[in-house]
Design a protein around this motif. Structure first.
Motif, PDB file in Angstrom:
ATOM      1  N   UNK A 179       1.060  -1.205   0.090  1.00 42.42           N
ATOM      2  CA  UNK A 179      -0.041  -0.072   0.041  1.00 42.42           C
ATOM      3  C   UNK A 179       0.886   1.253  -0.050  1.00 42.42           C
ATOM      4  N   UNK A 180       0.503   2.314  -0.814  1.00 42.18           N
ATOM      5  CA  UNK A 180       1.256   3.384  -0.777  1.00 42.18           C
ATOM      6  C   UNK A 180       0.628   4.276   0.171  1.00 42.18           C
ATOM      7  N   UNK A 181       1.493   4.942   1.044  1.00 39.53           N
ATOM      8  CA  UNK A 181       1.172   5.996   2.215  1.00 39.53           C
ATOM      9  C   UNK A 181       1.175   7.336   1.608  1.00 39.53           C
ATOM     10  N   UNK A 182      -0.141   7.711   1.835  1.00 35.88           N
ATOM     11  CA  UNK A 182      -0.270   9.235   1.762  1.00 35.88           C
ATOM     12  C   UNK A 182      -0.426  10.192   2.739  1.00 35.88           C
ATOM     13  N   UNK A 183       0.185  11.374   2.659  1.00 34.43           N
ATOM     14  CA  UNK A 183       0.324  12.447   3.688  1.00 34.43           C
ATOM     15  C   UNK A 183       1.331  12.695   4.043  1.00 34.43           C
ATOM     16  N   UNK A 184       1.876  13.974   4.187  1.00 37.69           N
ATOM     17  CA  UNK A 184       3.479  14.266   4.592  1.00 37.69           C
ATOM     18  C   UNK A 184       3.841  13.720   5.869  1.00 37.69           C
ATOM     19  N   UNK A 185       3.024  13.905   6.888  1.00 33.75           N
ATOM     20  CA  UNK A 185       3.383  13.464   8.280  1.00 33.75           C
ATOM     21  C   UNK A 185       3.420  12.084   8.103  1.00 33.75           C
ATOM     22  N   UNK A 186       2.907  11.145   7.536  1.00 31.45           N
ATOM     23  CA  UNK A 186       3.145   9.863   7.513  1.00 31.45           C
ATOM     24  C   UNK A 186       4.467   9.423   6.931  1.00 31.45           C
ATOM     25  N   UNK A 187       4.852  10.085   5.770  1.00 31.75           N
ATOM     26  CA  UNK A 187       5.904  10.022   5.111  1.00 31.75           C
ATOM     27  C   UNK A 187       7.057  10.340   6.043  1.00 31.75           C
ATOM     28  N   UNK A 188       7.194  11.453   6.731  1.00 31.31           N
ATOM     29  CA  UNK A 188       8.006  11.875   7.474  1.00 31.31           C
ATOM     30  C   UNK A 188       8.282  10.790   8.680  1.00 31.31           C
ATOM     31  N   UNK A 189       7.158  10.240   9.151  1.00 34.73           N
ATOM     32  CA  UNK A 189       7.258   9.478  10.275  1.00 34.73           C
ATOM     33  C   UNK A 189       7.858   8.343   9.954  1.00 34.73           C
ATOM     34  N   UNK A 190       7.681   7.564   8.715  1.00 30.87           N
ATOM     35  CA  UNK A 190       8.186   6.363   8.357  1.00 30.87           C
ATOM     36  C   UNK A 190       9.388   6.428   7.805  1.00 30.87           C
ATOM     37  N   UNK A 191       9.879   7.454   7.283  1.00 24.21           N
ATOM     38  CA  UNK A 191      11.113   7.938   6.354  1.00 24.21           C
ATOM     39  C   UNK A 191      12.314   7.315   7.290  1.00 24.21           C
ATOM     40  N   UNK A 192      13.178   6.307   6.896  1.00 26.49           N
ATOM     41  CA  UNK A 192      14.319   6.011   7.662  1.00 26.49           C
ATOM     42  C   UNK A 192      14.025   5.051   8.865  1.00 26.49           C
ATOM     43  N   UNK A 193      12.597   4.455   9.141  1.00 26.20           N
ATOM     44  CA  UNK A 193      12.348   3.906  10.326  1.00 26.20           C
ATOM     45  C   UNK A 193      11.738   2.768   9.800  1.00 26.20           C
ATOM     46  N   UNK A 194      11.552   2.008  11.156  1.00 26.20           N
ATOM     47  CA  UNK A 194      10.660   0.476  10.921  1.00 26.20           C
ATOM     48  C   UNK A 194       9.202   0.856  11.112  1.00 26.20           C
ATOM     49  N   UNK A 195       8.362   0.059  10.305  1.00 31.43           N
ATOM     50  CA  UNK A 195       6.983   0.027  10.388  1.00 31.43           C
ATOM     51  C   UNK A 195       6.510  -0.971  11.435  1.00 31.43           C
ATOM     52  N   UNK A 196       5.764  -0.516  12.608  1.00 30.51           N
ATOM     53  CA  UNK A 196       5.647  -1.478  13.688  1.00 30.51           C
ATOM     54  C   UNK A 196       4.603  -2.509  13.233  1.00 30.51           C
ATOM     55  N   UNK A 197       4.620  -3.491  13.784  1.00 35.74           N
ATOM     56  CA  UNK A 197       3.431  -4.610  13.600  1.00 35.74           C
ATOM     57  C   UNK A 197       2.095  -4.167  13.793  1.00 35.74           C
ATOM     58  N   UNK A 198       1.880  -3.089  14.530  1.00 36.51           N
ATOM     59  CA  UNK A 198       0.306  -2.629  15.091  1.00 36.51           C
ATOM     60  C   UNK A 198       0.075  -1.414  14.235  1.00 36.51           C
ATOM     61  N   UNK A 199       1.006  -0.851  13.270  1.00 38.52           N
ATOM     62  CA  UNK A 199       0.950   0.414  12.606  1.00 38.52           C
ATOM     63  C   UNK A 199      -0.499  -0.002  11.845  1.00 38.52           C
ATOM     64  N   UNK A 200      -1.042   1.096  11.876  1.00 43.82           N
ATOM     65  CA  UNK A 200      -2.464   1.195  11.150  1.00 43.82           C
ATOM     66  C   UNK A 200      -2.459   0.541   9.747  1.00 43.82           C
ATOM     67  N   UNK A 201      -1.492   1.330   8.940  1.00 39.88           N
ATOM     68  CA  UNK A 201      -1.349   0.802   7.723  1.00 39.88           C
ATOM     69  C   UNK A 201      -1.170  -0.653   7.684  1.00 39.88           C
ATOM     70  N   UNK A 202      -0.051  -1.212   8.360  1.00 39.73           N
ATOM     71  CA  UNK A 202       0.050  -2.606   8.453  1.00 39.73           C
ATOM     72  C   UNK A 202      -1.210  -3.404   8.476  1.00 39.73           C
ATOM     73  N   UNK A 203      -2.061  -3.012   9.641  1.00 34.59           N
ATOM     74  CA  UNK A 203      -3.106  -3.727   9.955  1.00 34.59           C
ATOM     75  C   UNK A 203      -4.313  -3.683   8.805  1.00 34.59           C
TER      76      UNK A 203
END
Length: 279
Positions: free
Chosen positions: A6-30
């Motif tokens: 899935x592509x992530x939209x929104x600048x805040x989400x991009x900044x929060x994910x850039x260079x970091x891991x996506x946690x298992x309970x991330x809403x996008x992952x769910x």
């Protein structure tokens, strides 16, 4: 394995994910877990429909199938992180996957399975080590989640969805097969009634032939006996007449009594008995 992205939209989400891991309970992952499982279920259902057309000549309207699948809801709960890949941003996760199946769908599926003398949904769940309570299925589902390097997409891979997907698929499709199975069962019943009726008619006709044959043989034996009887003189016939009448009565009674013990074809047995006694 079932993969989803899935592509992530929104600048805040991009900044929060850039260079970091996506946690298992991330809403996008769910969300991706649900979408990936839903796609797996849809694909398996389509394959099953093709098999039904090929093997049983049964066609199910794809629109009705999609309508049934839309009524089945999915939810992820009790998410846990099993492991993390030290060489990437991949996380290995497990969730208690919850599937809610409407009561009517289960009832229709059970009706179909009853016709086919198969285990009902509740019994099948026990056999498959699934928890089924209040029309709600639960099973642990493993998956991995990993973002792309630029953080714009998230990839999900379901590790063990097939058994659960096929279980839900079968419920959905069985619910749509109720009318077809009922019609097939009724047709089979009518064909069986026709077969039994034909067998009975054939048996009766064969019995009639056996009786006719046995009666013909007895008639011939009696004719031969009469020829011998008539060949004697009048004086001998008068002397033997009472004895002859007694013999005929004895023949009739003995064969009638013996035939009463016959398991089948009693009349044929009686006639053959009289013939054998006569010749």
């Amino acid at each position: 394995m079932v993969c989803g992205t899935i592509a992530i939209s929104g600048c805040d989400k991009l900044q929060s994910l850039n260079g970091s891991q996506v946690k298992c309970d991330n809403e996008v992952a769910k969300q991706l877990v649900v979408e990936s499982f839903s796609k797996s279920l849809s694909d398996l259902s389509a394959e099953r429909i093709k098999q039904l057309v090929t093997t049983e000549n049964i066609t199910i309207d794809m629109g009705k199938l999609r309508g049934v699948l839309k009524q089945i809801t999915f939810n992820v709960s009790d998410i846990r992180t099993n492991n993390s890949d030290p060489n990437s941003k991949k996380e290995y996760c497990v969730t208690q996957f919850v599937i809610k199946v409407p009561d009517q769908i289960i009832k229709d599926a059970d009706a179909t399975r009853n016709i086919s003398e198969e285990t009902n949904v509740a019994q099948a769940a026990v056999i498959s080590d699934l928890t089924l309570e209040s029309n709600q299925l639960e099973k642990e589902l493993e998956y991995s989640v990993q973002p792309t390097d630029d953080g714009k997409k998230v990839y999900i891979t379901l590790e063990n969805p097939d058994a659960l997907s096929m279980f839900v698929r079968d419920i959905a499709i069985d619910s749509l097969l109720k009318n077809a199975r009922q019609n097939a069962a009724e047709l089979e019943k009518q064909e069986e009634l026709k077969r039994v009726a034909q067998e009975q008619a054939d048996a009766q006709e064969y019995q009639s032939i056996l009786i006719t044959e046995a009666q013909t043989n007895l008639n011939k034996a009696n004719e031969n006996l009469n020829i011998v009887w008539n060949a004697t003189t009048k004086e001998i016939r008068e002397k033997l007449l009472d004895e002859q009448r007694l013999w005929l009565k004895k023949r009739e009674l003995e064969c009638k009594l013996n035939s009463s013990n016959a398991e089948e074809n009693a009349e044929v047995y009686r006639l053959n008995c009289e013939t054998q006694t006569t010749v």
